[in-house]
Enzyme design. Sequence first.
Site, PDB file in Angstrom:
ATOM      1  N   ASP A 103      11.371 -64.726   4.448  1.00 62.01           N
ATOM      2  CA  ASP A 103      11.711 -65.902   5.247  1.00 62.01           C
ATOM      3  C   ASP A 103      12.806 -65.515   6.237  1.00 62.01           C
ATOM      4  O   ASP A 103      13.932 -65.202   5.834  1.00 62.01           O
ATOM      5  CB  ASP A 103      12.188 -67.024   4.330  1.00 62.01           C
TER       6      ASP A 103
ATOM      7  N   GLY B 181      12.943 -79.869  10.005  1.00 58.25           N
ATOM      8  CA  GLY B 181      13.508 -80.084  11.319  1.00 58.25           C
ATOM      9  C   GLY B 181      14.906 -79.473  11.391  1.00 58.25           C
ATOM     10  O   GLY B 181      15.070 -78.290  11.082  1.00 58.25           O
TER      11      GLY B 181
END
Length: 321
Positions: free
Chosen positions: A264, A47
């Site tokens: 990433d 998150g």
Amino acid sequence: MRRLDDPYFDILPETQSGMLDVGDGHEIYWEEAGNPDGIPVILIHGGPGGRTQPGFRRSLDSNIWRVIQFDQRGCGRSTPEGLIEANSLQHTIADMEALREHLEIDRWVVAGGSWGSTVTLAYGIAHPGNCLALTLISMWLCRDEDIHWWFQGVRYLFPELWHEFARHVPEAERSDLRTAYCARILDGEQEIADEFATRLYQYEEGFMRFAAPVVPLDLSRGPKYGRIFAHYARNKFFVAGDELLDGASAIAHLPVKIITGRYDCCTTPSNAFDLSQRLPEADITLVAGAGHYPTEERMSLVCLEKTSELADELQASGWRA
């Protein structure tokens, strides 16, 4: 139907679950699965604003591990949903300690991905004596440069995605989209706040995946996810500059597995590499052909391998329940 060459472990149902009152009007949801006498491990979701998922247990052998999961304040099944008051990284660390004591666990392995890796590292630095080992997936140090990349730097690889994200604020504000979006999500009228929170959620999901998603994005998650994320972003994720790098020496004596995707675009590999320079004994793997998500095939296979490797190392060192 399960493939015969499927290397993952079965996702067994939880053995117990509950709500833990952690004060400040918050109750956190927690659950446990696996072997009650196994190596305890707590899995930290991402998150901020994410939620725990049973699928995270697929890389863990339920005969070996005692798996603890929980939803952070305001997230998932924790209550009140979406509450940002008394909600910070430091509160999450305290909640983990309360949960560890509630479950009467002496020491545990702490593992998390993305924002969960930030929480994992911060917890390890704060409470190294309560850790058996750390597993850090898609490491995010939340330095100023890392936050700037998230809001501004993604443009260099995803220009069309960033343009769509940026075009909803006046051009004069586009050099600081963190401030622009946080103001609209946290200070605006509800309709505007929900609209911008959903755009933030879509933006993040747009650059996190290496492979195309197999199911459409659930936009109903956007308003609550985006609100918690914006609260943390406004506060620079409650991390002061290089705080996590500077504190890493506290966990230098622990087994540390660092896993990150070579491509990433959310938490760039520089995060994992820079941390490994402060932890020369850590086991770092840069996964070729992989992005951010630990549930995608190449990342998940390495997570499976390293998790099994860690279990062998802990058992060889004489770990006992």
